[in-house]
Design a protein around this motif. Structure first.
Motif, PDB file in Angstrom:
ATOM      1  N   PRO A 213       0.799  -1.224   0.000  1.00  0.00           N
ATOM      2  CA  PRO A 213       0.000   0.000   0.000  1.00  0.00           C
ATOM      3  C   PRO A 213       0.833   1.277   0.000  1.00  0.00           C
ATOM      4  O   PRO A 213       0.275   2.377  -0.049  1.00  0.00           O
ATOM      5  N   ARG A 214       2.162   1.149   0.058  1.00  0.00           N
ATOM      6  CA  ARG A 214       2.987   2.356   0.082  1.00  0.00           C
ATOM      7  C   ARG A 214       2.910   3.156  -1.214  1.00  0.00           C
ATOM      8  O   ARG A 214       3.380   4.297  -1.275  1.00  0.00           O
ATOM      9  N   VAL A 215       2.293   2.592  -2.246  1.00  0.00           N
ATOM     10  CA  VAL A 215       2.082   3.333  -3.486  1.00  0.00           C
ATOM     11  C   VAL A 215       1.206   4.563  -3.239  1.00  0.00           C
ATOM     12  O   VAL A 215       1.254   5.532  -4.017  1.00  0.00           O
ATOM     13  N   PHE A 216       0.452   4.588  -2.156  1.00  0.00           N
ATOM     14  CA  PHE A 216      -0.418   5.717  -1.849  1.00  0.00           C
ATOM     15  C   PHE A 216       0.333   6.891  -1.207  1.00  0.00           C
ATOM     16  O   PHE A 216      -0.265   7.950  -1.014  1.00  0.00           O
ATOM     17  N   LEU A 217       1.594   6.705  -0.875  1.00  0.00           N
ATOM     18  CA  LEU A 217       2.336   7.740  -0.168  1.00  0.00           C
ATOM     19  C   LEU A 217       3.282   8.496  -1.093  1.00  0.00           C
ATOM     20  O   LEU A 217       3.810   7.933  -2.060  1.00  0.00           O
ATOM     21  N   LEU A 218       3.532   9.743  -0.752  1.00  0.00           N
ATOM     22  CA  LEU A 218       4.462  10.553  -1.534  1.00  0.00           C
ATOM     23  C   LEU A 218       5.902  10.131  -1.296  1.00  0.00           C
ATOM     24  O   LEU A 218       6.744  10.233  -2.184  1.00  0.00           O
ATOM     25  N   GLU A 221       9.396   5.345   0.883  1.00  0.00           N
ATOM     26  CA  GLU A 221      10.558   4.750   1.545  1.00  0.00           C
ATOM     27  C   GLU A 221      10.597   5.065   3.043  1.00  0.00           C
ATOM     28  O   GLU A 221      11.308   4.401   3.806  1.00  0.00           O
ATOM     29  N   ARG A 222       9.834   6.048   3.476  1.00  0.00           N
ATOM     30  CA  ARG A 222       9.832   6.434   4.894  1.00  0.00           C
ATOM     31  C   ARG A 222       8.843   5.629   5.725  1.00  0.00           C
ATOM     32  O   ARG A 222       8.815   5.761   6.948  1.00  0.00           O
ATOM     33  N   ALA A 223       8.028   4.793   5.085  1.00  0.00           N
ATOM     34  CA  ALA A 223       6.891   4.201   5.773  1.00  0.00           C
ATOM     35  C   ALA A 223       6.906   2.687   5.759  1.00  0.00           C
ATOM     36  O   ALA A 223       7.520   2.050   4.901  1.00  0.00           O
TER      37      ALA A 223
END
Length: 286
Positions: A213-218, A221-223
């Protein structure tokens, strides 16, 4: 558009009401708890009052009424005004304080049959009970909490305006439920919109191992994946707060830390479009 950085509300569904988690919540700035009269086998209120002790006045507490214990059964749902009034009074008594918010819990469960006009009046009468409770000081404010808002959309005409509407949020919510929640919010115009159950069956569900789901974040790499799923839930639909349950202080800390992460709104828009397209194909096959 709702707040870019919504609040975390510590939900107590399936929780053991651990004092350590309550203390961690306060340390992290999570100053709201969400429970219900039927959680923990209808013992959540009195258990919370006992285990939280001096911590409880430091929280804003929301609860829900609508389910009632029945001997030999798990529970039954009712919108009968007198039962709701008694439930609000008992909530304050068992908590040892007036709740800050009282929600009408899943009203759709008692509104599946009968003429629309009769269902609308039953819902309106139940809402008026909570509106009166807030006006008389039995609770700070009132709201509606709906797991499946689809049956409610046609019934909102003439309803009193709730202070808070709580609906399911997140990547596991179907398109028709998301759209029904947004339509319900548009019709009711609550002061706040809250999300709940952002991980569906739970953060340990195998579904979270099958995609990232990290595709939703700007800044992916931080999450962690769980942080990304939680931040996406804040935008599906766009809400002011998300009620999420955990007995793990580390997990709670991780979720609170996710609020500083930016969501890629273009990805959210694309995702919603894909959901609608998939729903349309499914309807066409039926």
């Amino acid at each position: 558009m709702r707040a870019a950085h919504p609040r975390v509300v510590l939900g107590l569904h399936r929780s053991r009401h651990e004092p350590a988690v309550l203390r961690e919540a306060l340390d992290l700035g999570v100053g709201a708890l969400d429970t219900s009269s039927n959680y923990l086998g209808f013992r959540s209120h009195e258990t919370l009052a006992r285990v939280a002790g001096d911590l409880l006045p430091r929280f804003r507490v929301s609860t829900k009424v609508g389910y009632f214990p029945v001997p030999g059964q798990a529970s039954e749902h009712s919108l009968e005004p007198e039962r709701l009034r008694a439930a609000v009074e008992r909530a304050a008594r068992d908590l040892g304080r007036e709740p800050d918010v009282v929600f009408l819990h899943n009203p759709e469960h008692s509104l599946s049959a009968g003429p629309e006009a009769a269902r609308r009046e039953r819902l309106a009468a139940a809402c008026r009970v909570l509106e009166d409770a807030a006006s008389s000081g039995q609770c700070g404010s009132w709201g509606i909490s709906s797991w499946d808002p689809r049956p409610l959309g046609a019934l909102v005409v003439g309803l009193p305006r709730p202070d808070v509407l709580m609906v399911r949020s997140g990547l596991l919510v179907k398109n028709e439920v998301l759209e029904a929640a947004e339509l319900l919010a548009a019709g009711l115009r609550p002061s706040q919109l809250w999300g709940m159950s952002p991980f569906g069956g739970g953060a340990a569900d195998s579904v979270w191992e099958r995609f990232d789901p990290r595709v939703f974040l700007l800044e992916a790499e931080r999450a962690t994946a769980m942080q990304a799923a939680f931040r996406a839930a804040c935008r599906l639909p766009a809400v002011d707060a998300v009620a999420v349950g955990t007995d793990n202080p580390v997990h709670l800390r991780e979720l609170v830390g996710s609020l500083a992460l930016g969501v890629d709104e273009e990805v959210v828009v694309s995702y919603r479009s894909l959901l609608r397209e998939a729903a349309g194909r499914s309807e066409a096959r039926q």
